[in-house]
Design a protein around this motif. Structure first.
Motif, PDB file in Angstrom:
ATOM      1  N   CYS A 148      42.940  38.608  44.097  1.00 16.77           N
ATOM      2  CA  CYS A 148      43.465  39.518  45.115  1.00 16.77           C
ATOM      3  C   CYS A 148      42.670  39.302  46.405  1.00 16.77           C
ATOM      4  N   SER A 152      42.931  45.959  47.870  1.00 12.71           N
ATOM      5  CA  SER A 152      42.529  46.679  46.665  1.00 12.71           C
ATOM      6  C   SER A 152      43.668  47.596  46.241  1.00 12.71           C
ATOM      7  N   PHE A 247      38.415  39.866  43.262  1.00 14.67           N
ATOM      8  CA  PHE A 247      38.769  40.500  44.527  1.00 14.67           C
ATOM      9  C   PHE A 247      37.937  39.814  45.596  1.00 14.67           C
TER      10      PHE A 247
END
Length: 304
Positions: A148, A152, A247
């Motif tokens: 990602c 978030s 992330f």
């Protein structure tokens, strides 16, 4: 006034039929049509590796061309097949009045099914990252790993200027019959007060295309404007994705903050969080080499 580009050939309305007499039946038919997954436009770069392919999902106002150069680098670096995908209402994919993460997840699931891909690595930036999260939470068996990029599973309305971008693009007015260079210059001048950063203006202007002697926005601004609050939020999930997850934020961006860590840990318990130095929201564009290195290092890690 500049108008949004209409439905693509994949999403043309069906021939007129007699009106349904029963109102409830008509509503059910409409809902069924609206929720139907759309056939997405995509590009493929083949690699020799039998490992699951990398599937890139772009952000709001983007298209599959955002990752074109990086896709070639990933094939060379990893040997894996790489797909770059246009989301609904973006690029060459069909337009639809519906714009939700569950709908966009269904679109990607349809594409994986059509290509007989039973496992993939999802790499999504911003809106594409949220789409990738939803797909991972819905169908974890399809996702080998998840990346990602600067996003978030939280509300992002407080850190984004996208609503102002949408309004500025909708207000652009370009007369018919102008050459591309003139039309682009006029659009850029009208965007400048709202979008002072040249790189962001140029990014938005990639959506300016010619259609029937008029320059229009290829991206479906009407649908995006209508669902913008939904795009800035994230669906509620009580399940989790337990596969390897990265992330990857930009050090100059506020899209992944320490306030988001608890929700990331709840939904993605195997997640690690990294920040690319000297990168803003568009991490892959600001620091492509560091982005490439971070993702490749993540792909080489053994599963937990």
């Amino acid at each position: 006034m500049l108008r949004a580009l209409g439905f693509s050939r994949w999403a043309q309305p069906s021939p007129l039929r007699p009106l349904l007499v029963h109102q409830a039946k008509g509503k059910r038919a409409l809902a069924s049509h609206v929720m139907t997954p759309l056939p997405l436009s995509y590009a493929v770069l083949d690699g020799p590796s039998p490992q699951p392919p990398l599937v890139f999902l772009h952000g709001l106002f983007g298209s599959k061309t955002n990752f074109q150069s990086l896709a070639k680098m990933f094939v060379l670096q990893t040997g894996r097949k790489v797909l770059t995908v246009d989301a609904r209402n973006h690029g060459s994919s069909p337009h639809s009045p519906l714009m939700s993460y569950k709908a966009m997840s269904a679109d990607v699931q349809l594409l994986l099914q059509q290509l007989h891909l039973h496992k993939c690595v999802l790499i999504g930036h911003s809106m594409g990252g949220k789409t990738a999260m939803v797909l991972s939470l819905q169908r974890p068996e399809l996702v080998e790993r998840l990346v990602c990029v600067d996003i978030s599973p939280s509300v992002t309305s407080t850190v984004t200027s996208f609503p102002a971008f949408v309004a500025a693009m909708q207000a652009v007015d370009i007369p018919r019959g102008l050459p591309r260079s003139t039309a682009r210059r006029l659009a850029e001048e009208q965007l400048r007060s709202t979008v002072p950063e040249p790189t962001i203006r140029n990014f938005l202007l990639t959506n300016l295309v010619s259609s029937e002697d008029q320059f229009v926005w290829r991206v479906n601004l009407e649908a995006i404007s209508h669902h913008l609050n939904e795009m800035m939020s994230f669906p509620d999930f009580q399940t989790s994705y337990t596969g390897p997850t990265l992330f990857l934020g930009g050090s100059k961006s506020e899209y992944i903050s320490s306030n988001d860590y608890p929700e990331i840990e709840r939904l993605f318990p195997q997640a690690e969080i990294q920040y690319v130095p000297d990168a803003g929201h568009w991490v892959h564009a600001d620091q492509p080499q560091q982005f490439l290195a971070a993702v490749c290092n993540f792909l080489e890690l053994s599963p937990p």
